[in-house]
Design an enzyme around this catalytic site. Structure first.
Site, PDB file in Angstrom:
ATOM      1  N   ARG A 167       0.804  -1.233   0.000  1.00  0.00           N
ATOM      2  CA  ARG A 167       0.000   0.000   0.000  1.00  0.00           C
ATOM      3  C   ARG A 167       0.837   1.284   0.000  1.00  0.00           C
ATOM      4  O   ARG A 167       0.413   2.310   0.534  1.00  0.00           O
ATOM      5  CB  ARG A 167      -0.969   0.015   1.196  1.00  0.00           C
ATOM      6  CG  ARG A 167      -2.043  -1.068   1.140  1.00  0.00           C
ATOM      7  CD  ARG A 167      -2.933  -0.912  -0.088  1.00  0.00           C
ATOM      8  NE  ARG A 167      -4.063  -1.816  -0.084  1.00  0.00           N
ATOM      9  CZ  ARG A 167      -4.077  -3.028  -0.655  1.00  0.00           C
ATOM     10  NH1 ARG A 167      -3.027  -3.499  -1.288  1.00  0.00           N
ATOM     11  NH2 ARG A 167      -5.167  -3.769  -0.620  1.00  0.00           N
ATOM     12  N   SER A 244     -11.165  -0.695   1.448  1.00  0.00           N
ATOM     13  CA  SER A 244     -10.690  -0.851   2.833  1.00  0.00           C
ATOM     14  C   SER A 244     -10.412   0.523   3.413  1.00  0.00           C
ATOM     15  O   SER A 244      -9.685   1.313   2.808  1.00  0.00           O
ATOM     16  CB  SER A 244      -9.389  -1.657   2.865  1.00  0.00           C
ATOM     17  OG  SER A 244      -9.581  -2.953   2.377  1.00  0.00           O
ATOM     18  N   GLU A 340      -6.307   3.795   5.151  1.00  0.00           N
ATOM     19  CA  GLU A 340      -5.740   3.374   3.867  1.00  0.00           C
ATOM     20  C   GLU A 340      -5.954   4.413   2.765  1.00  0.00           C
ATOM     21  O   GLU A 340      -5.047   4.668   1.979  1.00  0.00           O
ATOM     22  CB  GLU A 340      -6.331   2.016   3.492  1.00  0.00           C
ATOM     23  CG  GLU A 340      -5.518   1.254   2.487  1.00  0.00           C
ATOM     24  CD  GLU A 340      -6.201   1.196   1.150  1.00  0.00           C
ATOM     25  OE1 GLU A 340      -5.934   0.263   0.410  1.00  0.00           O
ATOM     26  OE2 GLU A 340      -6.999   2.091   0.821  1.00  0.00           O
TER      27      GLU A 340
HETATM   28  P1  FAD Z   1      -7.975   8.173  -6.923  1.00  0.00           P
HETATM   29  O1  FAD Z   1      -8.752   7.721  -5.736  1.00  0.00           O
HETATM   30  O2  FAD Z   1      -8.583   9.188  -7.804  1.00  0.00           O
HETATM   31  O3  FAD Z   1      -6.563   8.712  -6.429  1.00  0.00           O
HETATM   32  C1  FAD Z   1      -5.778   7.931  -5.536  1.00  0.00           C
HETATM   33  C2  FAD Z   1      -4.365   8.534  -5.468  1.00  0.00           C
HETATM   34  O4  FAD Z   1      -3.738   8.386  -6.745  1.00  0.00           O
HETATM   35  C3  FAD Z   1      -4.348  10.045  -5.196  1.00  0.00           C
HETATM   36  O5  FAD Z   1      -3.232  10.358  -4.411  1.00  0.00           O
HETATM   37  C4  FAD Z   1      -4.200  10.667  -6.574  1.00  0.00           C
HETATM   38  O6  FAD Z   1      -3.577  11.932  -6.536  1.00  0.00           O
HETATM   39  C5  FAD Z   1      -3.296   9.650  -7.229  1.00  0.00           C
HETATM   40  N1  FAD Z   1      -3.407   9.613  -8.692  1.00  0.00           N
HETATM   41  C6  FAD Z   1      -4.485   9.223  -9.420  1.00  0.00           C
HETATM   42  N2  FAD Z   1      -4.183   9.267 -10.733  1.00  0.00           N
HETATM   43  C7  FAD Z   1      -2.906   9.730 -10.827  1.00  0.00           C
HETATM   44  C8  FAD Z   1      -2.040  10.011 -11.905  1.00  0.00           C
HETATM   45  N3  FAD Z   1      -2.388   9.774 -13.192  1.00  0.00           N
HETATM   46  N4  FAD Z   1      -0.817  10.512 -11.629  1.00  0.00           N
HETATM   47  C9  FAD Z   1      -0.431  10.707 -10.366  1.00  0.00           C
HETATM   48  N5  FAD Z   1      -1.193  10.457  -9.297  1.00  0.00           N
HETATM   49  C10 FAD Z   1      -2.419   9.962  -9.533  1.00  0.00           C
HETATM   50  N6  FAD Z   1      -7.132  -1.068  -3.638  1.00  0.00           N
HETATM   51  C11 FAD Z   1      -6.310  -2.133  -3.634  1.00  0.00           C
HETATM   52  O7  FAD Z   1      -5.081  -1.980  -3.611  1.00  0.00           O
HETATM   53  N7  FAD Z   1      -6.800  -3.404  -3.619  1.00  0.00           N
HETATM   54  C12 FAD Z   1      -8.118  -3.661  -3.627  1.00  0.00           C
HETATM   55  O8  FAD Z   1      -8.532  -4.820  -3.632  1.00  0.00           O
HETATM   56  C13 FAD Z   1      -9.012  -2.550  -3.643  1.00  0.00           C
HETATM   57  N8  FAD Z   1     -10.349  -2.761  -3.625  1.00  0.00           N
HETATM   58  C14 FAD Z   1     -11.191  -1.684  -3.621  1.00  0.00           C
HETATM   59  C15 FAD Z   1     -12.567  -1.933  -3.606  1.00  0.00           C
HETATM   60  C16 FAD Z   1     -13.479  -0.882  -3.615  1.00  0.00           C
HETATM   61  C17 FAD Z   1     -14.960  -1.173  -3.596  1.00  0.00           C
HETATM   62  C18 FAD Z   1     -12.992   0.459  -3.649  1.00  0.00           C
HETATM   63  C19 FAD Z   1     -13.951   1.603  -3.692  1.00  0.00           C
HETATM   64  C20 FAD Z   1     -11.620   0.712  -3.651  1.00  0.00           C
HETATM   65  C21 FAD Z   1     -10.708  -0.372  -3.629  1.00  0.00           C
HETATM   66  N9  FAD Z   1      -9.316  -0.171  -3.626  1.00  0.00           N
HETATM   67  C22 FAD Z   1      -8.468  -1.249  -3.643  1.00  0.00           C
HETATM   68  C23 FAD Z   1      -8.756   1.202  -3.651  1.00  0.00           C
HETATM   69  C24 FAD Z   1      -8.683   1.795  -5.080  1.00  0.00           C
HETATM   70  O9  FAD Z   1      -9.350   0.969  -5.991  1.00  0.00           O
HETATM   71  C25 FAD Z   1      -7.237   1.972  -5.545  1.00  0.00           C
HETATM   72  O10 FAD Z   1      -6.485   2.722  -4.622  1.00  0.00           O
HETATM   73  C26 FAD Z   1      -7.141   2.626  -6.920  1.00  0.00           C
HETATM   74  O11 FAD Z   1      -5.831   2.536  -7.410  1.00  0.00           O
HETATM   75  C27 FAD Z   1      -7.586   4.089  -6.911  1.00  0.00           C
HETATM   76  O12 FAD Z   1      -7.695   4.523  -8.239  1.00  0.00           O
HETATM   77  P2  FAD Z   1      -8.400   5.889  -8.608  1.00  0.00           P
HETATM   78  O13 FAD Z   1      -8.190   6.131 -10.056  1.00  0.00           O
HETATM   79  O14 FAD Z   1      -9.784   5.889  -8.139  1.00  0.00           O
HETATM   80  O15 FAD Z   1      -7.506   6.930  -7.772  1.00  0.00           O
HETATM   81  N1  EPU Z   2     -12.139 -10.877   8.089  1.00  0.00           N
HETATM   82  C1  EPU Z   2     -12.997 -11.004   9.136  1.00  0.00           C
HETATM   83  N2  EPU Z   2     -14.030 -10.126   9.231  1.00  0.00           N
HETATM   84  C2  EPU Z   2     -14.234  -9.147   8.321  1.00  0.00           C
HETATM   85  C3  EPU Z   2     -13.341  -8.999   7.245  1.00  0.00           C
HETATM   86  C4  EPU Z   2     -12.292  -9.884   7.152  1.00  0.00           C
HETATM   87  O1  EPU Z   2     -12.836 -11.877   9.994  1.00  0.00           O
HETATM   88  O2  EPU Z   2     -15.220  -8.428   8.476  1.00  0.00           O
HETATM   89  C5  EPU Z   2     -11.055 -11.865   7.921  1.00  0.00           C
HETATM   90  C6  EPU Z   2     -11.377 -12.800   6.743  1.00  0.00           C
HETATM   91  O3  EPU Z   2     -12.194 -13.865   7.136  1.00  0.00           O
HETATM   92  C7  EPU Z   2      -9.995 -13.241   6.317  1.00  0.00           C
HETATM   93  C8  EPU Z   2      -9.125 -12.021   6.644  1.00  0.00           C
HETATM   94  O4  EPU Z   2      -9.846 -11.233   7.577  1.00  0.00           O
HETATM   95  O5  EPU Z   2      -9.563 -14.318   7.120  1.00  0.00           O
HETATM   96  C9  EPU Z   2      -8.797 -11.193   5.402  1.00  0.00           C
HETATM   97  O6  EPU Z   2     -10.013 -10.748   4.791  1.00  0.00           O
HETATM   98  P1  EPU Z   2     -10.132 -10.470   3.211  1.00  0.00           P
HETATM   99  O7  EPU Z   2      -9.624 -11.632   2.431  1.00  0.00           O
HETATM  100  O8  EPU Z   2     -11.501 -10.006   2.945  1.00  0.00           O
HETATM  101  O9  EPU Z   2      -9.097  -9.304   2.958  1.00  0.00           O
HETATM  102  P2  EPU Z   2      -8.673  -8.024   3.806  1.00  0.00           P
HETATM  103  O10 EPU Z   2      -7.369  -8.314   4.459  1.00  0.00           O
HETATM  104  O11 EPU Z   2      -9.780  -7.577   4.680  1.00  0.00           O
HETATM  105  C10 EPU Z   2      -7.258  -7.026   1.900  1.00  0.00           C
HETATM  106  C11 EPU Z   2      -7.138  -5.731   1.163  1.00  0.00           C
HETATM  107  C12 EPU Z   2      -8.229  -5.617   0.119  1.00  0.00           C
HETATM  108  C13 EPU Z   2      -8.116  -6.770  -0.850  1.00  0.00           C
HETATM  109  C14 EPU Z   2      -8.228  -8.080  -0.070  1.00  0.00           C
HETATM  110  C15 EPU Z   2      -8.020  -9.299  -0.928  1.00  0.00           C
HETATM  111  C16 EPU Z   2      -6.050  -4.170   2.648  1.00  0.00           C
HETATM  112  C17 EPU Z   2      -6.200  -2.988   3.522  1.00  0.00           C
HETATM  113  N3  EPU Z   2      -7.177  -4.622   2.081  1.00  0.00           N
HETATM  114  O12 EPU Z   2      -8.473  -6.972   2.641  1.00  0.00           O
HETATM  115  O13 EPU Z   2      -8.044  -4.394  -0.585  1.00  0.00           O
HETATM  116  O14 EPU Z   2      -9.106  -6.720  -1.840  1.00  0.00           O
HETATM  117  O15 EPU Z   2      -7.221  -8.111   0.980  1.00  0.00           O
HETATM  118  O16 EPU Z   2      -6.672  -9.453  -1.206  1.00  0.00           O
HETATM  119  O17 EPU Z   2      -4.949  -4.676   2.471  1.00  0.00           O
HETATM  120  C18 EPU Z   2      -8.552  -2.071  -0.557  1.00  0.00           C
HETATM  121  O18 EPU Z   2      -7.349  -1.868  -0.419  1.00  0.00           O
HETATM  122  O19 EPU Z   2      -9.381  -1.147  -0.655  1.00  0.00           O
HETATM  123  C19 EPU Z   2      -9.040  -3.452  -0.592  1.00  0.00           C
HETATM  124  C20 EPU Z   2     -10.330  -3.764  -0.677  1.00  0.00           C
END
Ligand code: FAD
Ligand code: EPU
Length: 344
Positions: A167, A244, A340
């Site tokens: 991250r 997250s 995050e």
């Molecule tokens: P923004 O939110 O618009 O910006 C995020 C940052 O990037 C800001 O600092 C912005 O200035 C910078 N930025 C954006 N574009 C540029 C550019 N072209 N040049 C320089 N800087 C830039 N993240 C994960 O890692 N894993 C996940 O599984 C995950 N699951 C998600 C699930 C949901 C439902 C949601 C809502 C979010 C999740 N995220 C996850 C977070 C998010 O998807 C990522 O952080 C993603 O990369 C953000 O992209 P964005 O275009 O929306 O960036």
């Molecule tokens: N868990 C619980 N309760 C909950 C949620 C999770 O007990 O309410 C337990 C699950 O059962 C599992 C563990 O926690 O044993 C991990 O859960 P999960 O696989 O859902 O992933 P996470 O650690 O909660 C991270 C990332 C996600 C990414 C998933 C899958 C971070 C902060 N979040 O979540 O990223 O999609 O792993 O790899 O690292 C994001 O960054 O926005 C994001 C969604």
């Protein structure tokens, strides 16, 4: 006179998936490199604070933004070459990340399947080294190109220059994500010719078993990840959220061992450097906050790590709930949770 692609006073509500309302003093949709060059040289914009915006899926708006928002909308994706081991593919910053991953799969370049359905743009992906289900873009990023708004020059960052880790990246470590110094223009990925499925993340194996799949194709893995994600992560179009809300804490192995001694169910993920990542969602669930609301926000019922906007939430609501959850987790486990998303 400012370039005509800059609009004054823009509403940002539709530009952040958490759905908080705020406005920006100025806003520009960037579709070409020439627009950035015009901004960098413009005398009226010297000293102006800039912020690069993607799809706003990792953003918490703390109030009105007194500067210029650059909505990065450069498009284009292409195969960019190959060597014995890799295919190289490139995408411009404004491409949607999920669409890009599916395009690579459809064109026979597997690798990014575990990262399917992560919201946002290609340009934002390196900022926090997006990761999910046992993969991170750190494993695939080859280099990126960025425009330096302070000098007007283009700079290339190798994968090592980007300092990608859980991250984080050089862009966050140096504070450039908030100062708006670099606009990422495009990212070049290297995808392995000798593809291996990544099924190590527990839930993936369980889903494949249910479907009776022993040797998944890249597409089947992508489908599996998409199913898992849809089952527990709320769709921001229906229930606004920023994914997250807290990072998973990474602690010393001794502390993790002490915690699992007292709480045997705590999920732990040993890291390459000997430290141990803990599941913040589990910690939050155990404090009783899963599915609970405070004001207009709540921690999601299927994933306690996701803070959701139940309707009309303000930044103060987000702050109050985040504080309550952090205090509860600290009181019960002695662990500090760090947010995050990016707070703007
Ligand atoms: P923004 O939110 O618009 O910006 C995020 C940052 O990037 C800001 O600092 C912005 O200035 C910078 N930025 C954006 N574009 C540029 C550019 N072209 N040049 C320089 N800087 C830039 N993240 C994960 O890692 N894993 C996940 O599984 C995950 N699951 C998600 C699930 C949901 C439902 C949601 C809502 C979010 C999740 N995220 C996850 C977070 C998010 O998807 C990522 O952080 C993603 O990369 C953000 O992209 P964005 O275009 O929306 O960036
Ligand atoms: N868990 C619980 N309760 C909950 C949620 C999770 O007990 O309410 C337990 C699950 O059962 C599992 C563990 O926690 O044993 C991990 O859960 P999960 O696989 O859902 O992933 P996470 O650690 O909660 C991270 C990332 C996600 C990414 C998933 C899958 C971070 C902060 N979040 O979540 O990223 O999609 O792993 O790899 O690292 C994001 O960054 O926005 C994001 C969604």
């Amino acid at each position: 006179m400012l370039p005509d692609f800059i609009v004054p006073k823009a509403n940002l509500t539709a530009h952040n998936t958490l759905g908080l309302s705020a406005s920006a003093e100025r806003f520009a949709r960037i579709e070409t490199r020439e627009q950035l060059a015009a901004l960098a040289q413009h005398p009226d914009l010297i000293g102006q604070r800039c912020f690069m915006l993607g799809e706003g899926s990792n953003l918490v708006l703390t109030g009105d933004f007194p500067g210029l928002i650059l909505k990065m909308a450069l498009k284009g994706r292409a195969w960019a070459g190959e060597d014995d081991d890799f295919h190289y593919v490139t995408a411009a910053a404004g491409e949607n990340w999920h669409d890009f991953t599916q395009w690579t799969l459809q064109n026979g370049y597997p690798g990014l399947e575990n990262l399917s359905l992560i919201p946002g743009t290609v340009g934002a992906a390196p900022i926090q080294n997006i990761g999910a289900y046992g993969a991170e873009i750190k494993d695939f990023l080859h280099e990126l190109e960025a425009f330096d708004l302070t000098s007007g020059e283009i700079r290339h960052f190798s994968a090592a220059d980007c300092k990608l880790a859980y991250r984080t990246s050089i862009f966050k470590q140096e504070g450039w994500h908030l100062s708006g110094r670099y606009a990422i223009l495009r990212v070049l990925f290297r995808l392995p010719k000798r593809w291996q499925p990544r099924t190590g993340y527990g839930e993936i194996e369980a889903h494949l078993e249910v479907r009776g799949i022993q040797s998944p194709t890249p597409q089947q893995l992508a489908e599996t990840v998409i199913r898992i994600r849809r089952a527990k992560l709320p769709d921001p179009a229906k229930l606004p959220n920023a994914g997250s809300f807290f990072q998973n804490p990474v602690v010393a192995a001794e502390l993790a061992a002490a915690l699992t001694g007292v709480h045997p169910g705590l999920p732990v993920y040993p890291q390459a450097d000997g430290k141990v990542k803990l599941a913040a969602g589990w910690l939050i669930e155990k404090t009783g906050w899963k599915g609970r609301n405070l004001g207009a926000v709540g921690m999601h019922e299927a994933q306690a790590l996701v803070l959701v906007n139940r309707g009309g939430a303000r930044f103060a609501d987000v702050q109050n709930l985040a504080r309550a959850v952090r205090e509860a987790v600290f009181a019960r486990f002695g662990i500090h949770l760090e947010p995050e998303p990016i707070f703007l």
